[in-house]
Scaffold this active site. Structure first.
Site, PDB file in Angstrom:
ATOM      1  N   HIS A  48      -5.868   7.448  13.230  1.00  0.00           N
ATOM      2  CA  HIS A  48      -6.058   8.332  12.073  1.00  0.00           C
ATOM      3  C   HIS A  48      -7.447   8.153  11.456  1.00  0.00           C
ATOM      4  O   HIS A  48      -8.217   7.241  11.821  1.00  0.00           O
ATOM      5  CB  HIS A  48      -4.967   8.096  11.028  1.00  0.00           C
ATOM      6  CG  HIS A  48      -4.978   6.736  10.393  1.00  0.00           C
ATOM      7  ND1 HIS A  48      -5.915   6.347   9.461  1.00  0.00           N
ATOM      8  CD2 HIS A  48      -4.150   5.664  10.559  1.00  0.00           C
ATOM      9  CE1 HIS A  48      -5.666   5.110   9.063  1.00  0.00           C
ATOM     10  NE2 HIS A  48      -4.600   4.665   9.724  1.00  0.00           N
ATOM     11  N   SER A  86       6.706   2.165  15.532  1.00  0.00           N
ATOM     12  CA  SER A  86       6.545   1.039  14.606  1.00  0.00           C
ATOM     13  C   SER A  86       5.420   1.297  13.614  1.00  0.00           C
ATOM     14  O   SER A  86       4.784   0.359  13.122  1.00  0.00           O
ATOM     15  CB  SER A  86       6.297  -0.261  15.383  1.00  0.00           C
ATOM     16  OG  SER A  86       5.204  -0.131  16.268  1.00  0.00           O
ATOM     17  N   GLY A  87       5.166   2.578  13.318  1.00  0.00           N
ATOM     18  CA  GLY A  87       4.212   2.940  12.281  1.00  0.00           C
ATOM     19  C   GLY A  87       2.773   3.017  12.728  1.00  0.00           C
ATOM     20  O   GLY A  87       1.874   3.052  11.887  1.00  0.00           O
ATOM     21  N   TYR A 139       0.840  -1.194   0.000  1.00  0.00           N
ATOM     22  CA  TYR A 139       0.000   0.000   0.000  1.00  0.00           C
ATOM     23  C   TYR A 139       0.874   1.242   0.000  1.00  0.00           C
ATOM     24  O   TYR A 139       2.033   1.232   0.446  1.00  0.00           O
ATOM     25  CB  TYR A 139      -0.954   0.022   1.201  1.00  0.00           C
ATOM     26  CG  TYR A 139      -0.263   0.043   2.554  1.00  0.00           C
ATOM     27  CD1 TYR A 139       0.100   1.241   3.169  1.00  0.00           C
ATOM     28  CD2 TYR A 139       0.031  -1.150   3.226  1.00  0.00           C
ATOM     29  CE1 TYR A 139       0.734   1.253   4.398  1.00  0.00           C
ATOM     30  CE2 TYR A 139       0.648  -1.138   4.460  1.00  0.00           C
ATOM     31  CZ  TYR A 139       1.009   0.071   5.042  1.00  0.00           C
ATOM     32  OH  TYR A 139       1.635   0.079   6.259  1.00  0.00           O
ATOM     33  N   CYS A 198      -2.428   0.271  12.329  1.00  0.00           N
ATOM     34  CA  CYS A 198      -2.932   1.510  12.916  1.00  0.00           C
ATOM     35  C   CYS A 198      -4.341   1.307  13.470  1.00  0.00           C
ATOM     36  O   CYS A 198      -4.976   0.268  13.254  1.00  0.00           O
ATOM     37  CB  CYS A 198      -2.971   2.625  11.868  1.00  0.00           C
ATOM     38  SG  CYS A 198      -1.345   3.193  11.342  1.00  0.00           S
ATOM     39  N   ASN A 232      -7.911   3.094  13.047  1.00  0.00           N
ATOM     40  CA  ASN A 232      -8.585   4.119  12.252  1.00  0.00           C
ATOM     41  C   ASN A 232     -10.027   4.297  12.716  1.00  0.00           C
ATOM     42  O   ASN A 232     -10.652   3.378  13.253  1.00  0.00           O
ATOM     43  CB  ASN A 232      -8.507   3.823  10.749  1.00  0.00           C
ATOM     44  CG  ASN A 232      -9.211   2.535  10.352  1.00  0.00           C
ATOM     45  OD1 ASN A 232     -10.433   2.417  10.447  1.00  0.00           O
ATOM     46  ND2 ASN A 232      -8.420   1.563   9.875  1.00  0.00           N
TER      47      ASN A 232
END
Length: 358
Positions: free
Chosen positions: A287, A282-283, A269, A304, A306
């Site tokens: 969001h 670690s990202g 992605y 993440c 979301n």
């Protein structure tokens, strides 16, 4: 004729003054500091200046000795005046000239308002040769009693945190008295990085990845609820970490690219993400993403958390750096050194990481 001796007379012994480094010295070593002793009496006063600025110091409880609080400024004339009960000694010495060490990066920033979990993070550009000396040079001054301590995660990173979350409204002054500390042969600190910050309102978030829900409390009251989608957990890197995170930074837009994958690979992605609040190294972010079909139902992200765009914007707008974000429900624990995962350590484990731990 016999001469008779006089009766014994007790004379008043003059009070001597010992100064180290000696007055007149041209290459005094900065990190040895300055010591002034009254030999056979007490010090009435000590005044020391360097480049026109006062050099701070402390008397021994019986005022027989005075020591500088911190190391001395390199390449600088130091003017000294010491007064005892019967004499005044004045003079000067000069510290050796040195190559300036690169100042460290300090978080929080001066004047910043932070969350209740905010640490003080000091990042050096090069390894610190004497952690204990540097830690002794750190000064943390809250405006109310707070128990806290330092922990070294590496030779380049020292972190201070309170034992428990800060009280809202606490004002904190941090100073790294690095001037005069030796970092390498001929290399000494020449600045004292500092920051004064204020702890804002208490805001903490709880994310349950199994139930796909996030709740936010502010000053003890429920402020927001939102449906979320967390990591799909098909790999370790796509598994959201569980534990006590802290918000570290936020950006209106962040480009997110799959690690160690190239176009055409499975699960590749390359996306622009809105209202991103980072919570680890670690990202992981909280969001915005318009995939309401999954939020509240399934974990389909790449690690993440979301939420619906309007909910994510609310979180973005109301977050301060250092707000706790507690995540539960996954089998991947947050490592204490991953981002600001510092609250993952018990207090005893935290104290054991001090260079001054006994």
């Amino acid at each position: 004729m016999t001469l008779l001796g006089c009766s014994p007379v007790t004379a008043l012994t003059p009070i001597g003054v010992a100064i180290s480094p000696a007055l007149g010295e041209k290459r005094a070593v900065p990190d040895r500091g300055l010591t002034i002793k009254a030999l056979g009496g007490t010090l009435r006063s000590v005044t020391v200046t360097a480049a026109g600025l006062p050099v701070l110091g402390r008397y021994h409880h019986n005022r027989t000795e005075w020591r500088s609080s911190w190391s001395l400024r390199p390449g600088t004339d130091h003017l000294v005046t010491a007064v005892t009960t019967d004499r005044r000694v004045s003079g000067r010495f000069r510290t050796l000239t040195a190559t300036p060490a690169t100042p460290p990066k300090v978080d929080p920033l001066p004047g910043e308002t932070v969350g209740v979990g905010m640490p003080i993070v000091v990042e050096f550009k090069v390894p610190v040769p004497d952690r204990a000396a540097v830690e002794r040079a750190f000064e943390v001054v809250p405006d109310r009693p707070v128990e806290g301590g330092w922990h070294w995660f590496s030779d380049t990173q020292a972190v201070w945190r309170p034992r428990s979350y800060w009280q809202p409204g606490t004002r904190v002054r941090f100073t790294a008295h690095l001037t005069g500390l030796r970092f390498a042969p001929g290399v000494y600190g020449t600045t004292d990085p500092s920051a004064t910050f204020v702890v804002g309102r208490s805001m903490s978030s709880h994310i349950d990845t199994a139930n796909h829900r996030m709740t936010v409390h502010r000053d003890g009251l429920l402020a927001q609820e939102m449906a979320i989608s967390a990591g799909m957990a098909t790999t370790k890197e796509y598994t959201t970490t569980s534990g006590v995170h802290l918000t570290m930074e936020k950006k209106e837009k962040v480009r997110m690219v799959s690690p160690r994958r190239k176009p055409g690979d499975p699960e590749y992605y390359d996306l622009m993400i809105d209202h991103a609040v980072r919570i680890s190294n670690s990202g992981e972010y909280v969001h915005a993403k318009d995939n309401t079909w999954a939020q509240g139902r399934l974990n389909v992200s790449h690690g993440c958390v979301n939420a619906r765009p309007d909910k994510a914007k609310w979180f973005f707008d109301n977050s301060l750096r250092g707000d706790p974000v507690v995540i539960v429900g996954t089998d991947r624990p947050l490592e204490p050194a991953n981002g600001w995962g510092f609250w993952q350590l018990t207090w005893n484990a935290w104290k054991a990481g001090s260079a001054l731990a006994s």
